[in-house]
Design an enzyme around this catalytic site. Structure first.
Site, short mmCIF file in Angstrom:
data_model
loop_
_atom_site.label_atom_id
_atom_site.label_comp_id
_atom_site.label_asym_id
_atom_site.label_seq_id
_atom_site.Cartn_x
_atom_site.Cartn_y
_atom_site.Cartn_z
N CYS A 118 0.81 -1.23 0.00
CA CYS A 118 0.00 0.00 0.00
C CYS A 118 0.83 1.27 0.00
O CYS A 118 0.31 2.37 -0.18
CB CYS A 118 -0.92 0.01 1.21
SG CYS A 118 -1.93 -1.45 1.34
N HIS A 258 -2.76 6.78 4.36
CA HIS A 258 -3.29 5.62 3.66
C HIS A 258 -4.54 5.14 4.41
O HIS A 258 -4.55 5.07 5.63
CB HIS A 258 -2.22 4.52 3.62
CG HIS A 258 -2.77 3.18 3.28
ND1 HIS A 258 -3.64 2.99 2.22
CD2 HIS A 258 -2.62 1.96 3.86
CE1 HIS A 258 -3.97 1.71 2.17
NE2 HIS A 258 -3.38 1.07 3.15
N ASN A 288 -10.34 -0.32 2.10
CA ASN A 288 -8.90 -0.17 1.87
C ASN A 288 -8.61 -0.47 0.40
O ASN A 288 -8.69 -1.61 -0.04
CB ASN A 288 -8.15 -1.15 2.79
CG ASN A 288 -6.64 -1.06 2.63
OD1 ASN A 288 -6.14 -0.47 1.67
ND2 ASN A 288 -5.91 -1.66 3.55
O1 UT7 Z 1 -3.12 -1.67 4.04
C1 UT7 Z 1 -2.61 -2.53 5.03
C2 UT7 Z 1 -3.58 -3.66 5.19
N1 UT7 Z 1 -3.96 -4.11 6.46
C3 UT7 Z 1 -4.36 -3.38 7.53
O2 UT7 Z 1 -4.23 -2.22 7.64
C4 UT7 Z 1 -5.01 -4.17 8.63
C5 UT7 Z 1 -4.69 -3.64 9.99
N2 UT7 Z 1 -5.49 -4.35 10.96
C6 UT7 Z 1 -6.79 -4.09 11.18
O3 UT7 Z 1 -7.36 -3.23 10.53
C7 UT7 Z 1 -7.48 -4.82 12.28
O4 UT7 Z 1 -6.55 -5.62 12.99
C8 UT7 Z 1 -8.66 -5.71 11.78
C9 UT7 Z 1 -9.82 -4.83 11.31
C10 UT7 Z 1 -8.22 -6.62 10.66
C11 UT7 Z 1 -9.18 -6.57 12.94
O5 UT7 Z 1 -9.57 -5.73 14.00
P1 UT7 Z 1 -9.05 -6.01 15.48
O6 UT7 Z 1 -9.69 -5.02 16.35
O7 UT7 Z 1 -7.56 -6.02 15.44
O8 UT7 Z 1 -9.64 -7.43 15.76
P2 UT7 Z 1 -8.89 -8.77 16.17
O9 UT7 Z 1 -8.15 -9.34 15.02
O10 UT7 Z 1 -8.14 -8.54 17.45
O11 UT7 Z 1 -10.12 -9.68 16.51
C12 UT7 Z 1 -11.03 -9.39 17.56
C13 UT7 Z 1 -12.19 -10.34 17.46
C14 UT7 Z 1 -11.76 -11.80 17.25
O12 UT7 Z 1 -12.68 -12.63 17.95
P3 UT7 Z 1 -12.29 -13.27 19.36
O13 UT7 Z 1 -11.07 -14.10 19.09
O14 UT7 Z 1 -12.02 -12.10 20.26
O15 UT7 Z 1 -13.51 -14.03 19.71
C15 UT7 Z 1 -11.93 -12.01 15.79
O16 UT7 Z 1 -12.17 -13.35 15.44
O17 UT7 Z 1 -12.98 -10.00 16.32
C16 UT7 Z 1 -13.16 -11.17 15.50
N3 UT7 Z 1 -13.29 -10.75 14.14
C17 UT7 Z 1 -14.47 -10.43 13.59
N4 UT7 Z 1 -15.72 -10.39 14.10
C18 UT7 Z 1 -16.71 -10.00 13.29
C19 UT7 Z 1 -12.32 -10.61 13.20
N5 UT7 Z 1 -12.87 -10.20 12.05
C20 UT7 Z 1 -14.19 -10.08 12.26
C21 UT7 Z 1 -15.28 -9.68 11.45
N6 UT7 Z 1 -16.51 -9.65 12.02
N7 UT7 Z 1 -15.12 -9.33 10.17
#
Ligand code: UT7
Length: 331
Positions: A118, A258, A288
């Site tokens: 990105c 970004h 994104n």
């Molecule tokens: O351009 C560069 C590309 N990438 C990025 O910039 C990504 C950067 N990261 C992020 O934006 C975030 O880490 C995410 C949006 C991907 C995830 O958000 P988070 O607040 O970091 O969530 P997490 O991965 O810590 O997950 C928290 C919970 C988990 O459940 P448990 O284990 O606490 O029960 C996940 O399984 O949220 C769950 N989860 C979801 N729930 C509903 C993960 N994705 C989803 C979803 N819907 N789509």
């Protein structure tokens, strides 16, 4: 890090293209275990654009390139180089830039891709500055084009809610006034490569029935780790680019990060002490879109009449690699 100096390059045209088809959070609720509320709270995204079956990245990039040249009052004959930043090329080779050159009918101008996740649009600006200031090129069409939805696993809720398709572009040439690129900062850390990558289809894991069955041709991401590195590195890049341009945080008129996640955008804005209304964000409507997010933001800000001559803009990005970069710019 590059110091503020006299000769500089400037943007003389902006434009973008986003496919018409919209995929909103309610559509995603029907595909994976997620909710509109979760996606909005955790990412800021409401909807994203999805390319049609028959579109490839170059098709989006060609549209963006054409519009940008038109907005700049130029024809294809007026450019002497095409750079395309993308991580979702049409083909492994030739480069997407060559497909774009053909599509634009841009004669025999050199054309090549850069692949830095990105951060590609900002790496492209830095590269363009070198080429223009050494006299190798006079006027460059720099396009950031991404069609990540074809590389996204729509059974993986950790990634499929994030990405959208679009392309944004700028025309770059030597500045004839005080405006233009003031400084930059760019870095990479290959040790973090497997935080965000697409495992198969290259020479490490060529395509086989097994690689397809294992879904290795879709992007994979350790979202939480990416998040932490992103906040840290975007902060670092922004501060270093400001320092190189001898600017202070208070000098920033617009911060264009970004568009990866609204929480990353807001956290970086806070670190720079930029008031919320000066932090540009359009992630709610595109998701994104990787390399396309900064050129689209630039175009929208300009279209909205917000950019005034002399405004200081700070552009800041991070991406797969890991790579990160920032550019300070006087409009
Ligand atoms: O351009 C560069 C590309 N990438 C990025 O910039 C990504 C950067 N990261 C992020 O934006 C975030 O880490 C995410 C949006 C991907 C995830 O958000 P988070 O607040 O970091 O969530 P997490 O991965 O810590 O997950 C928290 C919970 C988990 O459940 P448990 O284990 O606490 O029960 C996940 O399984 O949220 C769950 N989860 C979801 N729930 C509903 C993960 N994705 C989803 C979803 N819907 N789509």
């Amino acid at each position: 890090m590059k110091k503020n100096r006299k000769s500089r390059i400037k943007i003389t045209g902006t434009g973008y293209y986003a496919p018409d088809k919209i995929l909103n959070n309610f559509d995603l609720e029907k595909m994976v275990d997620t909710s509109d509320e979760w996606i909005i709270t955790r990412t800021g995204i409401k909807e994203r654009r999805i390319a049609s079956e028959d579109q490839a990245t170059s098709d989006l990039a060609i549209e963006a390139g054409r519009t940008t040249l038109k907005n700049a009052g130029l024809g294809v004959k007026d450019i002497d180089l095409i750079i395309v930043a993308t991580s979702s090329p049409d083909t492994i080779f030739p480069s997407t830039a060559c497909w774009v050159q053909k599509g634009l009918g841009a004669g025999h101008v050199p054309a090549f891709d850069i692949s830095v996740g990105c951060t590609g649009f900002l790496y492209g600006m830095i590269l363009a500055e070198g080429l223009i200031l050494t006299g190798a090129s006079k006027r460059i069409l720099l396009i950031g084009g991404e069609l990540l939805t074809k590389l996204t696993d729509y059974t993986d809720r950790n990634t499929c809610v994030l990405f959208g398709d679009a392309a944004g572009a700028v025309v770059l040439e030597e500045a004839d006034d005080e405006s233009g690129m003031l400084s930059y900062y760019w870095k990479a850390d290959g040790k973090l490569g497997d935080l965000l990558y697409l495992p198969a289809g290259g020479t490490r894991i060529p395509a086989t029935a097994q690689s397809v069955a294992q879904r290795l041709h879709y992007l994979q991401m350790k979202g939480n780790d990416v998040f932490k590195h992103a906040v840290k590195r975007m902060g670092e890049a922004a501060l270093e680019a400001l320092k190189a341009a001898r600017l202070k945080k208070e000098d920033i008129d617009y911060f264009i990060p970004h568009q990866a996640n609204i929480r990353i955008i807001e956290a970086t804005g806070k670190r720079l002490k930029v008031p919320r209304e000066k932090v540009y964000s359009n992630i709610h409507k595109y998701g994104n879109v990787s390399v396309a997010s900064i050129p689209i933001s630039l175009h929208e800000l300009q279209e909205e009449g917000k950019l005034k001559k002399g405004n200081i803009i700070l552009m800041d990005a991070f991406g797969a690699g890991f790579t990160w970069a920032a550019v300070a710019y006087r409009w």
